[in-house]
Design an enzyme around this catalytic site. Structure first.
Site, PDB file in Angstrom:
ATOM      1  N   HIS A 124      -0.992  -9.539  10.705  1.00  0.00           N
ATOM      2  CA  HIS A 124      -2.258  -8.785  10.743  1.00  0.00           C
ATOM      3  C   HIS A 124      -3.028  -9.138   9.473  1.00  0.00           C
ATOM      4  O   HIS A 124      -2.938  -8.459   8.450  1.00  0.00           O
ATOM      5  CB  HIS A 124      -2.002  -7.276  10.822  1.00  0.00           C
ATOM      6  CG  HIS A 124      -3.247  -6.479  11.096  1.00  0.00           C
ATOM      7  ND1 HIS A 124      -3.368  -5.629  12.163  1.00  0.00           N
ATOM      8  CD2 HIS A 124      -4.438  -6.420  10.445  1.00  0.00           C
ATOM      9  CE1 HIS A 124      -4.564  -5.076  12.165  1.00  0.00           C
ATOM     10  NE2 HIS A 124      -5.236  -5.544  11.115  1.00  0.00           N
ATOM     11  N   GLU A 184      -5.876   4.335  13.747  1.00  0.00           N
ATOM     12  CA  GLU A 184      -6.024   4.288  12.285  1.00  0.00           C
ATOM     13  C   GLU A 184      -6.947   5.415  11.841  1.00  0.00           C
ATOM     14  O   GLU A 184      -6.566   6.262  11.037  1.00  0.00           O
ATOM     15  CB  GLU A 184      -6.580   2.941  11.844  1.00  0.00           C
ATOM     16  CG  GLU A 184      -6.808   2.831  10.343  1.00  0.00           C
ATOM     17  CD  GLU A 184      -7.492   1.539   9.932  1.00  0.00           C
ATOM     18  OE1 GLU A 184      -7.479   1.245   8.728  1.00  0.00           O
ATOM     19  OE2 GLU A 184      -8.060   0.834  10.796  1.00  0.00           O
ATOM     20  N   ASP A 190     -12.021 -12.996   7.028  1.00  0.00           N
ATOM     21  CA  ASP A 190     -13.179 -12.637   6.203  1.00  0.00           C
ATOM     22  C   ASP A 190     -12.821 -11.652   5.099  1.00  0.00           C
ATOM     23  O   ASP A 190     -13.525 -11.560   4.093  1.00  0.00           O
ATOM     24  CB  ASP A 190     -14.338 -12.101   7.048  1.00  0.00           C
ATOM     25  CG  ASP A 190     -13.920 -11.058   8.068  1.00  0.00           C
ATOM     26  OD1 ASP A 190     -12.733 -10.691   8.103  1.00  0.00           O
ATOM     27  OD2 ASP A 190     -14.780 -10.602   8.844  1.00  0.00           O
ATOM     28  N   GLY A 235     -13.010  -2.712  14.467  1.00  0.00           N
ATOM     29  CA  GLY A 235     -14.216  -1.950  14.162  1.00  0.00           C
ATOM     30  C   GLY A 235     -13.984  -0.451  14.229  1.00  0.00           C
ATOM     31  O   GLY A 235     -12.856   0.012  14.386  1.00  0.00           O
ATOM     32  N   HIS A 251      -6.887 -10.623   8.198  1.00  0.00           N
ATOM     33  CA  HIS A 251      -8.279 -10.948   8.516  1.00  0.00           C
ATOM     34  C   HIS A 251      -8.799 -12.052   7.605  1.00  0.00           C
ATOM     35  O   HIS A 251      -8.696 -11.955   6.375  1.00  0.00           O
ATOM     36  CB  HIS A 251      -9.160  -9.715   8.362  1.00  0.00           C
ATOM     37  CG  HIS A 251      -8.926  -8.668   9.406  1.00  0.00           C
ATOM     38  ND1 HIS A 251      -9.647  -8.626  10.579  1.00  0.00           N
ATOM     39  CD2 HIS A 251      -8.041  -7.632   9.466  1.00  0.00           C
ATOM     40  CE1 HIS A 251      -9.231  -7.601  11.317  1.00  0.00           C
ATOM     41  NE2 HIS A 251      -8.253  -6.976  10.655  1.00  0.00           N
ATOM     42  N   ASP A 299      -3.422  -6.882   6.022  1.00  0.00           N
ATOM     43  CA  ASP A 299      -4.736  -6.558   6.560  1.00  0.00           C
ATOM     44  C   ASP A 299      -5.795  -7.465   5.939  1.00  0.00           C
ATOM     45  O   ASP A 299      -6.289  -8.374   6.582  1.00  0.00           O
ATOM     46  CB  ASP A 299      -5.089  -5.085   6.352  1.00  0.00           C
ATOM     47  CG  ASP A 299      -6.138  -4.570   7.326  1.00  0.00           C
ATOM     48  OD1 ASP A 299      -6.550  -5.339   8.214  1.00  0.00           O
ATOM     49  OD2 ASP A 299      -6.537  -3.401   7.218  1.00  0.00           O
ATOM     50  N   HIS A 318      -6.712  -2.844  17.367  1.00  0.00           N
ATOM     51  CA  HIS A 318      -6.759  -1.852  16.296  1.00  0.00           C
ATOM     52  C   HIS A 318      -6.911  -0.468  16.926  1.00  0.00           C
ATOM     53  O   HIS A 318      -7.890  -0.223  17.645  1.00  0.00           O
ATOM     54  CB  HIS A 318      -7.968  -2.087  15.390  1.00  0.00           C
ATOM     55  CG  HIS A 318      -7.864  -3.252  14.461  1.00  0.00           C
ATOM     56  ND1 HIS A 318      -7.841  -4.557  14.909  1.00  0.00           N
ATOM     57  CD2 HIS A 318      -7.790  -3.305  13.101  1.00  0.00           C
ATOM     58  CE1 HIS A 318      -7.768  -5.364  13.858  1.00  0.00           C
ATOM     59  NE2 HIS A 318      -7.741  -4.638  12.752  1.00  0.00           N
TER      60      HIS A 318
END
Length: 330
Positions: free
Chosen positions: A5, A190, A9, A160, A7, A267, A187
């Site tokens: 997991h 959370e 960016d 998102g 990302h 993450d 996702h």
């Protein structure tokens, strides 16, 4: 080490920002580099997500996307990683005329070059749909994933803000993903509760990103276990988004005792200023994890990865060769 997991960016290095911003003609601002990190006293998930505005802004060309993927693989290899699943939303990188297909092809080019240069590493890509985006753009992401599913594109995701855009809104998108027999991770749970996780399962999720607010009642546990669902925990980012208050609140022990598979991930390496090795070190310390328990968490990352069976076999061999030294080093 393994991270499933992660990302793209949210994991650009400071040096990446300098090079990519210059290439894109973007001014970084007087608060750089402080602006790329999230402090532990970040007030909310909404505030956390603002840290992605700048990296998205500078990842709008094929060259920059390729560069970013290559840089991340090289850094992971240097840290001692041997597998990662890197995710990003191609629909966020079409602001200057690229198509989603061109975005992903550029990422694949960077990935293949980097893996050739780092033969100790394996990695794949996960394409994120976005909760705030139109159904048309999200369906295009699914179509691109299907077109490239025989490459290193191994799954699709939904990321998102959960509260404004629940998973039930995306039934058409994930019905198409299921029709194409794509791997799905979502996702969920959370910023919201267990209902969102159940909706993600309805949409075909095989893994849940975060999922820390799963209701550990018998019925819910049974459904999760019957479907062999794995949870991708990212402890530090959960504290920063105020999903949890302390590391002690991470429901790691509860999930393990219930027999629910868990993995430990970063993450966003830069936004959260962590990596998966440090996260696992923290969990080992906070929960006094044994030799076998840490091994089990890493084995979950291999078993529930979206890698090919032969790749999983090789990853387990690498884990077994390195594990004793790794455990006593963290």
């Amino acid at each position: 080490m393994i991270d499933i997991h992660l990302h793209l960016d949210g994991s650009l290095a400071v040096e990446d920002y300098l090079d990519l911003a210059l290439s894109e003609g973007v001014t970084l601002g007087s608060d750089f580099p402080q602006c790329i990190y999230v402090p532990m006293d970040c007030p909310s998930l909404a505030e956390y997500l603002t840290r992605f505005d700048l990296p998205v802004k500078i990842l709008q060309s094929k060259a920059n996307i390729k560069y970013a993927v290559k840089s991340l693989i090289h850094r992971l290899s240097f840290l001692g990683y041997f597998y990662a699943e890197i995710r990003f939303a191609p629909l966020l990188h079409i602001q200057k005329g690229l198509t989603q297909l061109e975005v992903v092809e550029a990422a694949l080019d960077g990935l293949e070059e980097a893996l050739f240069q780092c033969p100790n590493m394996e990695a794949n890509l996960i394409l994120c749909c976005m909760r705030h985006a139109s159904e048309e753009l999200n369906i295009e992401t699914i179509e691109v994933a299907n077109k490239l599913k025989n490459t290193r594109v191994v799954a699709v995701d939904l990321a998102g803000g959960e509260k404004l855009h629940p998973s039930s809104y995306f039934k058409n998108v994930f019905d198409l993903a299921k029709k194409y027999e794509l791997n799905i991770t979502i996702h969920a749970g959370e910023a919201t509760g267990s209902d969102e996780i159940m909706m993600a399962l309805d949409n075909g999720a095989k893994r849940i990103g975060h999922g820390i607010h799963l209701s550990l009642d018998p019925e819910t546990i049974n459904r999760v276990k019957e479907n062999d669902i794995c949870f991708e925990f990212c402890p530090t980012s959960n504290l920063q988004t105020k999903s949890l208050k302390t590391y002690q609140d991470v429901p790691l022990r509860q999930f393990m005792e219930a027999g629910i598979p868990v993995t430990i991930n970063s993450d966003n390496m830069t936004v959260s200023n962590v990596n998966a090795i440090g996260e696992l070190r923290t969990m080992k310390r906070v929960f006094n994890l044994s030799y076998d328990e840490v091994y089990s968490l890493l084995l979950n990352s291999i078993y529930y990865s979206f890698a090919k069976p032969e790749t999983k076999r090789k990853l387990k061999e690498k884990l077994d060769q390195r594990y004793a030294g790794f455990y006593y080093s963290i």
